[in-house]
Design an enzyme around this catalytic site. Structure first.
Site, PDB file in Angstrom:
ATOM      1  N   TYR A 127      10.984   9.278   0.941  1.00  9.85           N
ATOM      2  CA  TYR A 127      11.064   8.213  -0.072  1.00  9.85           C
ATOM      3  C   TYR A 127      11.779   8.626  -1.360  1.00  9.85           C
ATOM      4  O   TYR A 127      11.926   7.814  -2.269  1.00  9.85           O
ATOM      5  CB  TYR A 127       9.646   7.710  -0.398  1.00  9.85           C
ATOM      6  N   GLU A 129      12.867  -8.974   1.713  1.00  4.88           N
ATOM      7  CA  GLU A 129      12.049  -7.817   2.087  1.00  4.88           C
ATOM      8  C   GLU A 129      12.859  -6.540   1.836  1.00  4.88           C
ATOM      9  O   GLU A 129      14.024  -6.475   2.210  1.00  4.88           O
ATOM     10  CB  GLU A 129      11.695  -7.939   3.572  1.00  4.88           C
ATOM     11  N   ASP A 174       2.431 -15.257   7.252  1.00  4.97           N
ATOM     12  CA  ASP A 174       2.086 -16.682   7.102  1.00  4.97           C
ATOM     13  C   ASP A 174       2.285 -17.142   5.661  1.00  4.97           C
ATOM     14  O   ASP A 174       2.761 -18.254   5.420  1.00  4.97           O
ATOM     15  CB  ASP A 174       0.622 -16.937   7.502  1.00  4.97           C
ATOM     16  N   ARG A 214       4.491  12.426  -3.003  1.00  7.52           N
ATOM     17  CA  ARG A 214       4.401  13.011  -1.664  1.00  7.52           C
ATOM     18  C   ARG A 214       5.531  12.436  -0.799  1.00  7.52           C
ATOM     19  O   ARG A 214       6.109  11.413  -1.129  1.00  7.52           O
ATOM     20  CB  ARG A 214       3.046  12.671  -1.009  1.00  7.52           C
ATOM     21  N   ARG A 225       7.421   1.080  13.284  1.00 10.55           N
ATOM     22  CA  ARG A 225       7.984   0.585  12.018  1.00 10.55           C
ATOM     23  C   ARG A 225       9.171  -0.349  12.252  1.00 10.55           C
ATOM     24  O   ARG A 225       9.722  -0.907  11.312  1.00 10.55           O
ATOM     25  CB  ARG A 225       8.429   1.752  11.128  1.00 10.55           C
ATOM     26  N   PRO A 250       0.798  -1.228   0.000  1.00 14.81           N
ATOM     27  CA  PRO A 250       0.000   0.000   0.000  1.00 14.81           C
ATOM     28  C   PRO A 250       0.835   1.285   0.000  1.00 14.81           C
ATOM     29  O   PRO A 250       1.852   1.370   0.687  1.00 14.81           O
ATOM     30  CB  PRO A 250      -0.827  -0.109   1.290  1.00 14.81           C
ATOM     31  N   ASN A 251       0.353   2.218  -0.787  1.00 13.12           N
ATOM     32  CA  ASN A 251       0.886   3.582  -0.898  1.00 13.12           C
ATOM     33  C   ASN A 251       2.196   3.694  -1.662  1.00 13.12           C
ATOM     34  O   ASN A 251       2.681   4.808  -1.886  1.00 13.12           O
ATOM     35  CB  ASN A 251       1.031   4.249   0.484  1.00 13.12           C
ATOM     36  N   ARG A 256      13.076   5.140  12.123  1.00 10.81           N
ATOM     37  CA  ARG A 256      11.810   5.893  12.121  1.00 10.81           C
ATOM     38  C   ARG A 256      10.986   5.557  13.380  1.00 10.81           C
ATOM     39  O   ARG A 256      11.540   5.136  14.382  1.00 10.81           O
ATOM     40  CB  ARG A 256      11.059   5.593  10.813  1.00 10.81           C
ATOM     41  N   HIS A 281      12.820  -2.155   1.999  1.00 13.60           N
ATOM     42  CA  HIS A 281      12.207  -0.878   2.382  1.00 13.60           C
ATOM     43  C   HIS A 281      13.046   0.252   1.826  1.00 13.60           C
ATOM     44  O   HIS A 281      14.273   0.235   1.964  1.00 13.60           O
ATOM     45  CB  HIS A 281      12.090  -0.754   3.908  1.00 13.60           C
ATOM     46  N   SER A 316      12.982   3.362   2.842  1.00 16.23           N
ATOM     47  CA  SER A 316      13.498   4.114   3.998  1.00 16.23           C
ATOM     48  C   SER A 316      14.089   3.131   5.016  1.00 16.23           C
ATOM     49  O   SER A 316      13.857   1.924   4.928  1.00 16.23           O
ATOM     50  CB  SER A 316      12.363   4.919   4.640  1.00 16.23           C
ATOM     51  N   ALA A 346       3.174  -0.707   4.774  1.00 11.40           N
ATOM     52  CA  ALA A 346       2.776  -0.736   6.184  1.00 11.40           C
ATOM     53  C   ALA A 346       2.333  -2.135   6.632  1.00 11.40           C
ATOM     54  O   ALA A 346       2.326  -2.419   7.843  1.00 11.40           O
ATOM     55  CB  ALA A 346       1.672   0.281   6.431  1.00 11.40           C
ATOM     56  N   HIS A 354       4.371  -4.200   9.157  1.00 19.75           N
ATOM     57  CA  HIS A 354       4.284  -4.021  10.606  1.00 19.75           C
ATOM     58  C   HIS A 354       2.969  -4.520  11.200  1.00 19.75           C
ATOM     59  O   HIS A 354       2.757  -4.418  12.412  1.00 19.75           O
ATOM     60  CB  HIS A 354       4.443  -2.529  10.952  1.00 19.75           C
ATOM     61  N   ASN A 411       8.209  -5.353  -1.015  1.00 19.35           N
ATOM     62  CA  ASN A 411       8.111  -4.233  -0.081  1.00 19.35           C
ATOM     63  C   ASN A 411       6.642  -4.205   0.349  1.00 19.35           C
ATOM     64  O   ASN A 411       5.791  -3.682  -0.382  1.00 19.35           O
ATOM     65  CB  ASN A 411       8.511  -2.913  -0.748  1.00 19.35           C
TER      66      ASN A 411
HETATM   67  O1  CA2 Z   1      10.334   2.454   3.500  1.00 18.59           O
HETATM   68  C1  CA2 Z   1       9.527   1.729   2.923  1.00 18.59           C
HETATM   69  O2  CA2 Z   1       9.694   1.271   1.805  1.00 18.59           O
HETATM   70  C2  CA2 Z   1       8.174   1.432   3.589  1.00 18.59           C
HETATM   71  O3  CA2 Z   1       7.854   0.074   3.329  1.00 18.59           O
HETATM   72  C3  CA2 Z   1       7.168   2.367   2.941  1.00 18.59           C
HETATM   73  C4  CA2 Z   1       5.788   2.309   3.556  1.00 18.59           C
HETATM   74  C5  CA2 Z   1       5.847   2.437   5.082  1.00 18.59           C
HETATM   75  O4  CA2 Z   1       4.565   2.231   5.639  1.00 18.59           O
HETATM   76  C6  CA2 Z   1       6.836   1.444   5.692  1.00 18.59           C
HETATM   77  O5  CA2 Z   1       6.883   1.646   7.088  1.00 18.59           O
HETATM   78  C7  CA2 Z   1       8.217   1.627   5.098  1.00 18.59           C
HETATM   79  C8  CA2 Z   1       4.918   3.433   2.982  1.00 18.59           C
HETATM   80  C9  CA2 Z   1       4.815   3.410   1.474  1.00 18.59           C
HETATM   81  C10 CA2 Z   1       4.840   4.767   0.872  1.00 18.59           C
HETATM   82  O6  CA2 Z   1       3.893   5.629   1.501  1.00 18.59           O
HETATM   83  C11 CA2 Z   1       3.784   6.911   1.093  1.00 18.59           C
HETATM   84  C12 CA2 Z   1       2.851   7.672   1.765  1.00 18.59           C
HETATM   85  C13 CA2 Z   1       2.652   8.988   1.404  1.00 18.59           C
HETATM   86  C14 CA2 Z   1       3.393   9.525   0.370  1.00 18.59           C
HETATM   87  C15 CA2 Z   1       4.329   8.760  -0.305  1.00 18.59           C
HETATM   88  C16 CA2 Z   1       4.508   7.454   0.054  1.00 18.59           C
END
Ligand code: CA2
Length: 150
Positions: A24, A101, A89, A19, A114, A11-12, A110, A103, A105, A79, A82, A76
């Protein structure tokens, strides 16, 4: 036969480069995929890149990689790293298919929440904080692992 790696993003991750660039970076999701595809082509490897904001899609794709006999998975989980025992599983269930895996970041630098990864114990490696190139390093981890296993 050409090696086949599934590259999964949770997700995201489709929002990177749009953003939160301070966390990132500026490369877009499509830019990251192009980088992975370019590096895969250099290694004569086939990559199947997918992204979903839905936990069940990721579980389905991990299972698909097993049933369709991919050589490994780079994931990757965003979220879900976590939170998702279901995804952990799924990764555990497909052993010994190698999973790495990634990431973008450094999750350990952080927020406390996380720092936990449910799937990391079932992965052959975790790469964090290296930015988009981490996906390429993860692909190399899979290729080295597969070579060592013969
Ligand atoms: O650092 C990573 O790759 C993460 O997997 C990215 C996830 C975050 O929840 C993990 O803790 C670490 C988030 C994906 C990107 O989310 C964004 C949210 C808003 C704007 C841009 C990216």
């Amino acid at each position: 036969m050409k090696k086949r790696i599934m590259v999964l993003n949770g997700p995201n991750l489709n929002m990177v480069g749009i953003r939160e660039k301070n966390i990132y970076g500026t490369l877009s999701y499509q830019g990251i995929i192009s980088l992975i595809q370019k590096e895969a082509a250099k290694r004569d490897v086939e990559v199947d890149c997918r992204q979903s904001n839905h936990e069940g899609d990721l579980v389905d794709w991990v299972q698909e990689a097993y049933f369709r006999q991919y050589d490994g998975i780079v994931i990757n989980p965003g979220a879900y790293t976590h939170t998702s025992i279901a995804l952990a599983d799924a990764v555990k269930a497909i052993a010994p298919l190698p999973v790495v895996e990634v990431h973008i970041s450094d999750i350990n630098a952080r927020e406390q929440f996380r720092h936990v990864s449910y799937e990391a114990p079932y992965c052959i490696a975790q790469i964090k904080g290296h930015g988009p190139i981490g996906y390429v390093e993860a692909m190399d981890e899979i290729l080295n692992y597969v070579k060592e296993q013969g």
